[in-house]
Design a protein around this motif. Structure first.
Motif, PDB file in Angstrom:
ATOM      1  N   ILE A 161       0.840  -1.199   0.000  1.00 60.33           N
ATOM      2  CA  ILE A 161       0.000   0.000   0.000  1.00 60.33           C
ATOM      3  C   ILE A 161       0.872   1.244   0.000  1.00 60.33           C
ATOM      4  O   ILE A 161       2.075   1.172   0.220  1.00 60.33           O
ATOM      5  CB  ILE A 161      -0.964   0.030   1.208  1.00 60.33           C
ATOM      6  CG1 ILE A 161      -0.175   0.009   2.523  1.00 60.33           C
ATOM      7  CG2 ILE A 161      -1.959  -1.097   1.131  1.00 60.33           C
ATOM      8  CD1 ILE A 161      -1.023   0.183   3.754  1.00 60.33           C
ATOM      9  N   LYS A 162       0.222   2.393  -0.230  1.00 59.86           N
ATOM     10  CA  LYS A 162       0.930   3.666  -0.347  1.00 59.86           C
ATOM     11  C   LYS A 162       1.055   4.416   0.968  1.00 59.86           C
ATOM     12  O   LYS A 162       2.082   4.997   1.256  1.00 59.86           O
ATOM     13  CB  LYS A 162       0.166   4.554  -1.337  1.00 59.86           C
ATOM     14  CG  LYS A 162       0.968   5.048  -2.482  1.00 59.86           C
ATOM     15  CD  LYS A 162       0.102   5.589  -3.578  1.00 59.86           C
ATOM     16  CE  LYS A 162      -0.263   7.021  -3.415  1.00 59.86           C
ATOM     17  NZ  LYS A 162      -0.797   7.625  -4.618  1.00 59.86           N
ATOM     18  N   ASP A 163      -0.024   4.420   1.749  1.00 64.57           N
ATOM     19  CA  ASP A 163      -0.023   5.274   2.927  1.00 64.57           C
ATOM     20  C   ASP A 163      -1.085   4.822   3.926  1.00 64.57           C
ATOM     21  O   ASP A 163      -1.791   3.834   3.720  1.00 64.57           O
ATOM     22  CB  ASP A 163      -0.254   6.731   2.529  1.00 64.57           C
ATOM     23  CG  ASP A 163      -1.515   6.936   1.699  1.00 64.57           C
ATOM     24  OD1 ASP A 163      -2.445   6.100   1.762  1.00 64.57           O
ATOM     25  OD2 ASP A 163      -1.572   7.952   0.985  1.00 64.57           O
ATOM     26  N   LEU A 164      -1.195   5.585   5.010  1.00 68.19           N
ATOM     27  CA  LEU A 164      -2.133   5.264   6.081  1.00 68.19           C
ATOM     28  C   LEU A 164      -3.583   5.280   5.592  1.00 68.19           C
ATOM     29  O   LEU A 164      -4.383   4.440   6.006  1.00 68.19           O
ATOM     30  CB  LEU A 164      -1.948   6.254   7.242  1.00 68.19           C
ATOM     31  CG  LEU A 164      -2.822   6.032   8.467  1.00 68.19           C
ATOM     32  CD1 LEU A 164      -2.612   4.646   9.056  1.00 68.19           C
ATOM     33  CD2 LEU A 164      -2.544   7.104   9.512  1.00 68.19           C
ATOM     34  N   GLU A 165      -3.920   6.208   4.709  1.00 67.00           N
ATOM     35  CA  GLU A 165      -5.293   6.275   4.207  1.00 67.00           C
ATOM     36  C   GLU A 165      -5.671   4.992   3.479  1.00 67.00           C
ATOM     37  O   GLU A 165      -6.776   4.477   3.646  1.00 67.00           O
ATOM     38  CB  GLU A 165      -5.473   7.493   3.295  1.00 67.00           C
ATOM     39  CG  GLU A 165      -5.464   8.814   4.042  1.00 67.00           C
ATOM     40  CD  GLU A 165      -6.436   8.858   5.216  1.00 67.00           C
ATOM     41  OE1 GLU A 165      -7.621   8.503   5.035  1.00 67.00           O
ATOM     42  OE2 GLU A 165      -6.001   9.232   6.316  1.00 67.00           O
ATOM     43  N   GLU A 166      -4.755   4.476   2.663  1.00 68.95           N
ATOM     44  CA  GLU A 166      -5.041   3.238   1.942  1.00 68.95           C
ATOM     45  C   GLU A 166      -5.169   2.069   2.919  1.00 68.95           C
ATOM     46  O   GLU A 166      -6.000   1.182   2.736  1.00 68.95           O
ATOM     47  CB  GLU A 166      -3.942   2.960   0.906  1.00 68.95           C
ATOM     48  CG  GLU A 166      -4.284   1.828  -0.028  1.00 68.95           C
ATOM     49  CD  GLU A 166      -3.301   1.647  -1.164  1.00 68.95           C
ATOM     50  OE1 GLU A 166      -3.361   0.587  -1.811  1.00 68.95           O
ATOM     51  OE2 GLU A 166      -2.458   2.539  -1.415  1.00 68.95           O
ATOM     52  N   LEU A 167      -4.357   2.070   3.978  1.00 67.60           N
ATOM     53  CA  LEU A 167      -4.449   1.042   5.015  1.00 67.60           C
ATOM     54  C   LEU A 167      -5.829   1.084   5.677  1.00 67.60           C
ATOM     55  O   LEU A 167      -6.485   0.061   5.850  1.00 67.60           O
ATOM     56  CB  LEU A 167      -3.352   1.222   6.065  1.00 67.60           C
ATOM     57  CG  LEU A 167      -3.368   0.261   7.253  1.00 67.60           C
ATOM     58  CD1 LEU A 167      -3.230  -1.185   6.793  1.00 67.60           C
ATOM     59  CD2 LEU A 167      -2.268   0.625   8.241  1.00 67.60           C
ATOM     60  N   LYS A 168      -6.278   2.283   6.030  1.00 67.54           N
ATOM     61  CA  LYS A 168      -7.597   2.431   6.654  1.00 67.54           C
ATOM     62  C   LYS A 168      -8.703   1.948   5.723  1.00 67.54           C
ATOM     63  O   LYS A 168      -9.649   1.285   6.164  1.00 67.54           O
ATOM     64  CB  LYS A 168      -7.833   3.900   7.035  1.00 67.54           C
ATOM     65  CG  LYS A 168      -7.020   4.352   8.226  1.00 67.54           C
ATOM     66  CD  LYS A 168      -7.262   5.821   8.513  1.00 67.54           C
ATOM     67  CE  LYS A 168      -6.451   6.315   9.686  1.00 67.54           C
ATOM     68  NZ  LYS A 168      -6.651   7.745   9.952  1.00 67.54           N
ATOM     69  N   GLU A 169      -8.578   2.261   4.426  1.00 68.91           N
ATOM     70  CA  GLU A 169      -9.569   1.812   3.445  1.00 68.91           C
ATOM     71  C   GLU A 169      -9.623   0.293   3.378  1.00 68.91           C
ATOM     72  O   GLU A 169     -10.704  -0.298   3.337  1.00 68.91           O
ATOM     73  CB  GLU A 169      -9.243   2.371   2.059  1.00 68.91           C
ATOM     74  CG  GLU A 169      -9.496   3.853   1.908  1.00 68.91           C
ATOM     75  CD  GLU A 169      -8.956   4.409   0.596  1.00 68.91           C
ATOM     76  OE1 GLU A 169      -8.640   3.618  -0.327  1.00 68.91           O
ATOM     77  OE2 GLU A 169      -8.839   5.647   0.497  1.00 68.91           O
ATOM     78  N   LYS A 170      -8.448  -0.354   3.376  1.00 70.94           N
ATOM     79  CA  LYS A 170      -8.390  -1.813   3.296  1.00 70.94           C
ATOM     80  C   LYS A 170      -8.997  -2.449   4.545  1.00 70.94           C
ATOM     81  O   LYS A 170      -9.726  -3.428   4.460  1.00 70.94           O
ATOM     82  CB  LYS A 170      -6.964  -2.298   3.085  1.00 70.94           C
ATOM     83  CG  LYS A 170      -6.464  -2.063   1.674  1.00 70.94           C
ATOM     84  CD  LYS A 170      -5.106  -2.709   1.457  1.00 70.94           C
ATOM     85  CE  LYS A 170      -4.610  -2.461   0.066  1.00 70.94           C
ATOM     86  NZ  LYS A 170      -5.134  -3.399  -0.906  1.00 70.94           N
ATOM     87  N   ILE A 171      -8.690  -1.880   5.704  1.00 73.76           N
ATOM     88  CA  ILE A 171      -9.237  -2.410   6.954  1.00 73.76           C
ATOM     89  C   ILE A 171     -10.756  -2.272   6.961  1.00 73.76           C
ATOM     90  O   ILE A 171     -11.480  -3.206   7.326  1.00 73.76           O
ATOM     91  CB  ILE A 171      -8.596  -1.715   8.175  1.00 73.76           C
ATOM     92  CG1 ILE A 171      -7.136  -2.163   8.307  1.00 73.76           C
ATOM     93  CG2 ILE A 171      -9.372  -2.009   9.446  1.00 73.76           C
ATOM     94  CD1 ILE A 171      -6.333  -1.401   9.326  1.00 73.76           C
TER      95      ILE A 171
END
Length: 181
Positions: A161-171
């Motif tokens: 992933i690219k960043d924290l926002e993408e991590l939050k989206e995946k979660i």
């Protein structure tokens, strides 16, 4: 000295392979003796070639440059390889806890991490720094000037992933799909 396009792309590819932080195009342009936009065009060309050829690596644009990442389509195989070959290198439950805290709350001090976890986290933090998953991100301007920690680009890259926002989206997506509670 005028370089061929193939040579320029080769140099860019070599540097992308070696950098651990996003590639600074301005710095690379200076090294190559080329204009910023020309180097950016070569990087974009390489990026498109990787996509079209379904390569094992992709070039991802970040806020402050470019980085080489593994193709997310191969993540299952990569995970399986490391599960089989490197079980001894796997992270402990404590390491996952600290990584989660640092990812979502960072930059954060060791004391703040320990307050959340309720236990000493000094050795876990040292281990995660050695593995390159977290890093010191400065010091808090208070008594004792405690270190602040944040996750590294390796943390995000290893998750594809690219960043924290993408991590939050995946979660969030996983939570929405998981109805087995």
């Amino acid at each position: 000295m005028v370089m061929e396009a193939a040579k320029i792309k080769s140099i860019i590819e070599s540097i992308l392979f070696l950098v651990t932080e996003p590639l600074d195009v301005q710095k690379l342009a200076k090294i190559l003796g080329l204009e910023y936009q020309e180097v950016k065009n070569y990087v974009e060309l390489l990026k498109q070639e990787y996509l079209q050829q379904n390569r094992g690596f992709l070039i991802t644009e970040w806020e402050n440059g470019y980085i080489l990442v593994t193709n997310p389509e191969n993540s299952g195989y990569i995970r399986e390889y490391f599960d089989l070959e490197q079980k001894s290198v796997s992270l402990s439950q404590a390491a996952y806890e600290v990584l989660s805290i640092v990812a979502f709350k960072g930059p954060i001090t060791r004391q703040e991490i320990e307050k959340i976890r309720g236990v000493n986290s000094e050795n876990v933090i040292k281990s995660l720094i050695e593995k390159g998953l977290i890093k010191e991100a400065g010091r808090l301007d208070t008594i004792g000037k405690p270190a602040l920690y944040e996750v590294t680009s390796l943390f995000y890259t290893s998750l594809g992933i690219k960043d924290l926002e993408e991590l939050k989206e995946k979660i969030l997506k996983i939570q929405q799909e998981d109805t087995s509670i």
